[in-house]
Design an enzyme around this catalytic site. Structure first.
Site, short mmCIF file in Angstrom:
data_model
loop_
_atom_site.label_atom_id
_atom_site.label_comp_id
_atom_site.label_asym_id
_atom_site.label_seq_id
_atom_site.Cartn_x
_atom_site.Cartn_y
_atom_site.Cartn_z
N CYS A 238 4.06 -1.73 -9.00
CA CYS A 238 3.86 -1.56 -10.43
C CYS A 238 2.37 -1.47 -10.72
O CYS A 238 1.56 -2.22 -10.18
CB CYS A 238 4.45 -2.69 -11.27
SG CYS A 238 6.22 -2.83 -11.15
N ARG B 169 1.39 2.87 -6.81
CA ARG B 169 1.87 1.49 -6.81
C ARG B 169 3.35 1.39 -7.17
O ARG B 169 3.94 0.31 -7.11
CB ARG B 169 1.07 0.66 -7.81
CG ARG B 169 -0.41 0.62 -7.54
CD ARG B 169 -1.11 -0.20 -8.59
NE ARG B 169 -0.69 -1.59 -8.56
CZ ARG B 169 -1.23 -2.51 -7.79
NH1 ARG B 169 -2.22 -2.21 -7.00
NH2 ARG B 169 -0.79 -3.75 -7.81
N TRP C 70 7.77 -0.09 -10.06
CA TRP C 70 8.50 -0.19 -8.80
C TRP C 70 9.59 -1.22 -9.09
O TRP C 70 9.29 -2.40 -9.30
CB TRP C 70 7.57 -0.67 -7.68
CG TRP C 70 8.20 -0.65 -6.33
CD1 TRP C 70 8.30 0.42 -5.49
CD2 TRP C 70 8.83 -1.74 -5.66
NE1 TRP C 70 8.95 0.05 -4.33
CE2 TRP C 70 9.29 -1.27 -4.40
CE3 TRP C 70 9.06 -3.09 -5.98
CZ2 TRP C 70 9.95 -2.08 -3.49
CZ3 TRP C 70 9.72 -3.89 -5.06
CH2 TRP C 70 10.16 -3.38 -3.83
N ASN D 293 3.59 -6.59 -14.04
CA ASN D 293 3.67 -6.36 -12.60
C ASN D 293 3.90 -7.73 -11.97
O ASN D 293 3.06 -8.62 -12.11
CB ASN D 293 2.33 -5.75 -12.13
CG ASN D 293 2.18 -5.78 -10.62
OD1 ASN D 293 3.16 -5.78 -9.89
ND2 ASN D 293 0.96 -5.80 -10.15
N GLY D 294 5.04 -7.91 -11.31
CA GLY D 294 5.34 -9.20 -10.69
C GLY D 294 6.80 -9.54 -10.88
O GLY D 294 7.61 -8.69 -11.25
N GLU E 121 3.33 1.73 15.39
CA GLU E 121 2.71 2.39 14.23
C GLU E 121 3.22 3.83 14.09
O GLU E 121 3.51 4.29 12.98
CB GLU E 121 1.18 2.34 14.38
CG GLU E 121 0.40 3.06 13.30
CD GLU E 121 0.58 2.50 11.89
OE1 GLU E 121 1.24 1.45 11.72
OE2 GLU E 121 0.08 3.14 10.95
N LYS F 125 5.12 5.17 10.80
CA LYS F 125 4.63 6.31 10.01
C LYS F 125 5.75 7.33 9.83
O LYS F 125 5.96 7.85 8.74
CB LYS F 125 3.44 7.00 10.69
CG LYS F 125 2.13 6.26 10.65
CD LYS F 125 1.40 6.33 9.33
CE LYS F 125 1.66 5.11 8.49
NZ LYS F 125 0.86 3.95 8.70
N GLU G 215 8.53 6.02 7.44
CA GLU G 215 8.25 5.82 6.02
C GLU G 215 8.01 7.13 5.26
O GLU G 215 8.34 7.21 4.09
CB GLU G 215 7.10 4.83 5.79
CG GLU G 215 5.77 5.27 6.30
CD GLU G 215 4.68 4.22 6.03
OE1 GLU G 215 4.79 3.48 5.07
OE2 GLU G 215 3.71 4.19 6.81
N HIS H 292 15.72 -1.30 29.06
CA HIS H 292 16.52 -2.49 28.81
C HIS H 292 17.37 -2.35 27.54
O HIS H 292 17.75 -3.36 26.94
CB HIS H 292 15.61 -3.72 28.70
CG HIS H 292 14.87 -4.01 29.96
ND1 HIS H 292 15.46 -4.57 31.06
CD2 HIS H 292 13.59 -3.74 30.31
CE1 HIS H 292 14.57 -4.68 32.04
NE2 HIS H 292 13.42 -4.17 31.60
N LYS I 64 2.40 1.20 -2.60
CA LYS I 64 1.24 0.93 -1.75
C LYS I 64 0.95 -0.55 -1.60
O LYS I 64 0.74 -1.04 -0.51
CB LYS I 64 0.03 1.65 -2.36
CG LYS I 64 -1.25 1.48 -1.57
CD LYS I 64 -1.40 2.58 -0.56
CE LYS I 64 -2.59 2.37 0.35
NZ LYS I 64 -2.29 2.83 1.70
C1 F6R Z 1 2.41 1.44 6.12
C2 F6R Z 1 1.69 0.59 5.19
C3 F6R Z 1 2.18 -0.79 5.01
C4 F6R Z 1 0.99 -1.75 4.79
C5 F6R Z 1 1.50 -3.15 4.45
C6 F6R Z 1 0.34 -4.13 4.30
O1 F6R Z 1 1.82 2.70 6.20
O2 F6R Z 1 0.75 1.00 4.58
O3 F6R Z 1 2.96 -1.22 6.07
O4 F6R Z 1 0.21 -1.76 5.93
O5 F6R Z 1 2.24 -3.11 3.27
O6 F6R Z 1 -0.53 -3.70 3.30
P1 F6R Z 1 -1.98 -4.31 3.17
O7 F6R Z 1 -2.77 -3.87 4.36
O8 F6R Z 1 -2.51 -3.76 1.90
O9 F6R Z 1 -1.82 -5.80 3.14
#
Ligand code: F6R
Length: 631
Positions: A2, A27, A74, A100-101, A504, A508, A511, A527, A626
């Site tokens: 949000c 956000r 969100w 937001n929260g 990772e 990627k 997501e 395994h 984000k």
């Molecule tokens: C994936 C991604 C998330 C963040 C996670 C932590 O691409 O961006 O997995 O890494 O939400 O976010 P931060 O680093 O802001 O604490």
């Protein structure tokens, strides 16, 4: 999660708010809304879907007022509908609120308010908060007043404490949970009250105008002067000034900071997506992260912000790292490098697990959290839990002034500028770099020799150029992406410091492309996950030069024997048996500490181009946001 923005000034509030919402959309993008105070009324426009839907909706309203609030959502409580979109208006029509929260005790409050005759239009916890303010406002007796002081800005401006402010304060005292809120009241046509607890909020102090926002990107086009609000603080804005007070009604003297980046850094330029821009920005981001952080003799790293002397660091005999998501992967690489070069044990935990796990910690443990945003609620909670137990907590973090940055006992800023693409890329490689530099710093306080330190530093300084080289593979990787974009399952396999890169790579792809993918240590594959292998499930292997190269090649053979397509990421100078890999991506050969950084590039590009090929919304993947500020 949000985004909120609020404006008090002389300009048309809706235009400034809509611009802010576009920048905050990363956000959350389930719905968006705006409310402007005009003609003694609250005029609300809101719509499910993206901000662009709201922009169309707003044209139906004649929003000319100069005080307003806006929100991009969100969803937490209640589905993605127009009714659940913010702002919410109290049932007496006096207050509009954005949030937001999460209000944890909202159902008790709602029960109470229903018994008092308040009505609700949505399923949200936010509407409850709005009506509780209306309830307290109705009960608040007379307009109190406090003597004006200051110079018109920052606890000055002759602002009398008001029924409006006090009713918000009273309400927040009854609330359990987290919030960043902004509230308008029809009886105060040029005022806004905002407050925060655990959700980020900052105040932009402009030229005759004030803007509150969840982050700086929403206000940077109007001012670089900001006040970072702390938990439990309320800000009361008018056209001529602002006051900051606490929930306990104490005055707070504001500290005005300057944002060091500019609007240009938050713009997409000629790129198709922010993710693409941020992938290609990595050489520069790495240069910014390392700038000024190597010793003059070129044998170690320097981190002034750790607030620890060399001899204090010598007392440390164990490290603990907590983070979430991609940052957690960066911690795993850091673990590998600290253990390998500094020969000290490291534990890495998911912040969300650590906070409830009550894990025993050794006295001489140094606690780190890693977070790009500095607002991830689980990481913040882990930091607070460790501090409660008496630990000093250091943070590796990108956003200056973020909650984690402010609450940590020291740390390292990443300095990579705003990361806007939801999928983290440049922040990740910067975290890998800083983790590698930290490993060097600790190693040089222990057994690493001067000459090994010099070799290590030279290698790290070369990282930006190596990443530039790796980026040249983009057209080749784009072609591979076209070939494999229709697959629905992928395995990513790597060993040692590249096992976290396999995690990772899988994250990627999941997501942004919505393709099922798993990351595994290459040798573990037999395994269990090997059962998934068929011609329909490609495996992406990291196979760098070195002692485990032949072992990884054996794992590839096992996949190939079961008709699994193989995409091999190898370093220069490696040779694979002919026909083993369906596709080969070659990255520069480099020092162990730099390898994970360079190896990140092909998996970032692969997932990016696959997502583009599948027509996915790369910068705003479904269900994600984000900055994860809810548990
Ligand atoms: C994936 C991604 C998330 C963040 C996670 C932590 O691409 O961006 O997995 O890494 O939400 O976010 P931060 O680093 O802001 O604490």
């Amino acid at each position: 999660m949000c985004g909120i923005v609020g404006y008090v000034g002389k300009q048309k509030a809706s235009a400034i708010i809509l611009e802010g919402l576009k920048r905050l959309e990363y956000r959350g993008y389930d719905s968006a809304g705006v409310c402007v105070l005009q003609g003694g009324k609250l005029d609300v426009a809101k719509k499910a879907g993206r901000v662009e839907n709201l922009v169309k909706e707003v044209t139906k309203h004649h929003l000319t007022g100069t005080t307003g609030i806006g929100h991009t959502r969100w969803a937490t409580h209640g589905g993605v509908t127009d009714a659940n979109a913010h702002p919410h208006v109290s049932s007496d029509g006096k207050f509009a609120l954005i949030h937001n929260g999460v209000i944890e005790n909202y159902s008790q409050i709602k029960g109470f308010l229903l018994s008092k005759g308040y009505t609700f239009q949505s399923e949200t916890d936010t509407e409850v908060l709005c009506n509780l303010i209306a309830y307290h406002y109705a009960k608040e007796p007379v307009e109190g007043s406090r003597s004006p002081h200051g110079n018109g800005q920052g606890n000055g401006g002759a602002i009398a404490t008001s029924r409006f402010l006090e009713s918000v304060r009273k309400t927040l005292r009854h609330v359990e949970g987290t919030y960043g809120i902004a509230v308008l009241c029809v009886d105060y046509p040029a005022e806004l009250v905002a407050a925060r607890k655990a959700s980020p909020l900052l105040l932009g102090v402009g030229d005759g105008e004030y803007i509150i926002a969840s982050d700086a990107s929403a206000l940077i086009s109007r001012t670089q002067n900001v006040v970072y609000l702390k938990d439990g603080e309320l800000v009361h804005l008018t056209k001529t000034g602002f006051t900051i007070t606490t929930l306990d009604q104490e005055d707070v003297s504001p500290v005005v900071d300057k944002i060091t980046w500019s609007i240009k850094d938050a713009e997409i330029g000629t790129y198709a997506h922010f993710m693409e821009k941020e992938i290609f920005e990595q050489p520069l981001a790495l240069e910014n992260s390392m700038r000024g952080r190597f010793s003059e003799d070129g044998s170690t790293a320097n981190f002034g912000g750790l607030n620890l002397t060399a001899s204090e660091l010598r007392q440390i005999d164990r490290f603990m790292f907590c983070a979430c998501g991609t940052a957690w992967h960066a911690c795993l690489v850091t673990e590998h490098l600290i253990e390998r070069f500094a020969r000290l044990p490291v534990e890495v935990d998911y912040a969300s697990e650590f906070r409830y796990r009550n894990s025993p910690l050794d006295r001489n443990t140094l606690f780190f959290v890693m977070s790009q945003s500095g607002e991830t609620i689980d990481t913040l909670a882990a930091l607070r839990e460790a501090q409660r137990k008496g630990y000093r907590v250091l943070a590796i973090n990108n956003v200056v002034g973020s909650t984690i940055a402010r609450e940590a006992n020291g740390g390292i800023y990443q300095h990579v500028g705003p990361e806007i693409g939801v999928a983290s890329t440049k922040a990740f490689t910067s975290q890998l770099l800083l983790g590698a530099m930290l490993a060097l710093y600790i190693a040089r306080l222990r057994d690493m020799s001067f000459s090994d330190g010099v070799i290590y530093v030279k290698a790290l300084k070369g990282a930006p150029d190596l990443v530039r080289d790796a980026l040249k593979q983009a057209p080749h990787i784009q072609a591979i992406a076209k070939r494999f974009a229709h697959h629905t399952d992928f395995l990513f396999l790597g060993r040692l410091s590249l096992f976290p890169l396999a995690l990772e790579g899988a994250l990627k792809l999941k997501e942004i492309s919505y393709i099922h993918a798993e990351g595994y240590p290459a040798a573990e594959m037999k395994h269990g996950p090997i059962a998934l292998i068929s011609e329909k499930c490609p495996s992406v292997f990291f196979a760098p030069k070195g002692e485990i190269f032949n072992k990884v090649v054996s794992s590839m053979q096992e996949i190939k024997a079961r008709k699994g397509p193989v995409i091999a990421i190898i370093t220069e100078g490696c040779e694979l048996p002919p026909g083993l890999a369906d596709e080969v991506i070659t990255i520069p050969d480099c020092h162990e500490a730099v390898l994970p950084i360079v190896a990140a590039v092909p998996v970032q590009l692969l997932s990016y181009y696959i997502a583009v090929e599948r027509g996915c919304d790369v910068d705003k993947p479904r269900n994600l946001a984000k900055s994860v500020t809810v548990e």
